[in-house]
Design a protein around this motif. Sequence first.
Motif, PDB file in Angstrom:
ATOM      1  N   PRO A 166     -19.602  11.238 -11.227  1.00 40.98           N
ATOM      2  CA  PRO A 166     -20.558  12.609 -11.424  1.00 40.98           C
ATOM      3  C   PRO A 166     -21.510  13.121 -10.489  1.00 40.98           C
ATOM      4  O   PRO A 166     -21.774  14.326 -10.180  1.00 40.98           O
ATOM      5  CB  PRO A 166     -20.947  12.366 -12.696  1.00 40.98           C
ATOM      6  N   ALA A 167     -21.696  12.060  -9.717  1.00 36.96           N
ATOM      7  CA  ALA A 167     -22.920  12.374  -8.655  1.00 36.96           C
ATOM      8  C   ALA A 167     -22.261  12.820  -7.456  1.00 36.96           C
ATOM      9  O   ALA A 167     -22.827  13.235  -6.146  1.00 36.96           O
ATOM     10  CB  ALA A 167     -23.745  11.000  -8.352  1.00 36.96           C
ATOM     11  N   LEU A 168     -20.802  12.409  -7.201  1.00 38.07           N
ATOM     12  CA  LEU A 168     -20.317  12.741  -5.922  1.00 38.07           C
ATOM     13  C   LEU A 168     -20.304  14.063  -5.274  1.00 38.07           C
ATOM     14  O   LEU A 168     -20.763  14.429  -4.169  1.00 38.07           O
ATOM     15  CB  LEU A 168     -18.817  12.257  -6.004  1.00 38.07           C
ATOM     16  N   PRO A 169     -20.398  15.273  -6.070  1.00 42.17           N
ATOM     17  CA  PRO A 169     -20.567  16.640  -5.343  1.00 42.17           C
ATOM     18  C   PRO A 169     -21.751  16.907  -4.937  1.00 42.17           C
ATOM     19  O   PRO A 169     -22.158  17.160  -3.657  1.00 42.17           O
ATOM     20  CB  PRO A 169     -20.372  17.607  -6.454  1.00 42.17           C
ATOM     21  N   ASP A 170     -22.987  16.136  -5.551  1.00 44.05           N
ATOM     22  CA  ASP A 170     -24.546  16.105  -5.212  1.00 44.05           C
ATOM     23  C   ASP A 170     -24.540  15.441  -3.894  1.00 44.05           C
ATOM     24  O   ASP A 170     -25.157  15.768  -3.137  1.00 44.05           O
ATOM     25  CB  ASP A 170     -25.450  15.994  -6.191  1.00 44.05           C
ATOM     26  N   LEU A 171     -23.828  14.434  -3.836  1.00 42.81           N
ATOM     27  CA  LEU A 171     -23.849  13.317  -2.755  1.00 42.81           C
ATOM     28  C   LEU A 171     -23.209  14.119  -1.467  1.00 42.81           C
ATOM     29  O   LEU A 171     -23.774  13.985  -0.439  1.00 42.81           O
ATOM     30  CB  LEU A 171     -23.474  12.145  -2.800  1.00 42.81           C
TER      31      LEU A 171
END
Length: 252
Positions: A166-171
């Motif tokens: 779930p964090a990949l887009p923000d990363l």
Amino acid sequence: MPGLREDLEDLLERVRRGEVEPKSALERLEQLPFLDLGFARADLHRELRQGAPEAVLAEGKTTEQVTAIARALLDAGAGSVLVTRADADVRRAVRELAADAQEDVDARLVWVARAVPERRGLVTMVSAGTSDGPVLHEARVRAELLGTEVVTHEDMGVAGLHRLAPALPDLERADCVVVVAGMDAALASVVGGLVAAPVIGVPTSVGYGVADHGRTALNAMLTSCAASLAVVGIDDGLGAGTIAARIARGRE
């Protein structure tokens, strides 16, 4: 410092009259002295020189010393004052000093934000475990006070690596990434191998036995094969937040 305000007013008046060049006045402002409180020398113009006001480490100081330093910084017009490692008594005293103070009990922080820079740049921060939260939020608050947007994702450690998805887009859209991890600190290498932005690793003192109060995490991050990973000291959320904000604001 007695007379500092008068000195500044005189300097600005001389600039207005054309007696002093603006560039010369700015150079003088950048080197203005500290305020000697006897037990501390409050650097009132660090924000002018570096774009980041001095933070106050409460650990090892009395409550009275912390509030005196905070008062000096606020009186000098600091955009923000952040007190770290602050116990309940210190947080209470700072809230009494400034009605607009805010606190984070778990991160042991109290701060006053009065002139935060306009938001620029994005920092994404992830932590390996919930126990890393206090360090993560020390970094978050510092970066926000320096004028960056911060997105946080917690409890994403490699024991359940699928939780990172779930964090990949923000990363991927971040200008800078902060990874906070104790124990084996493997999350820093994982993230460092996925993202294009610079990554700052923050080893924490979380862990049992040979975790050795964060030394194992520190060494693991320092020996990472992720070339874009830089590392700060153990539990140094303040340093990570400061560096991340500077990188993110500069990249945008």
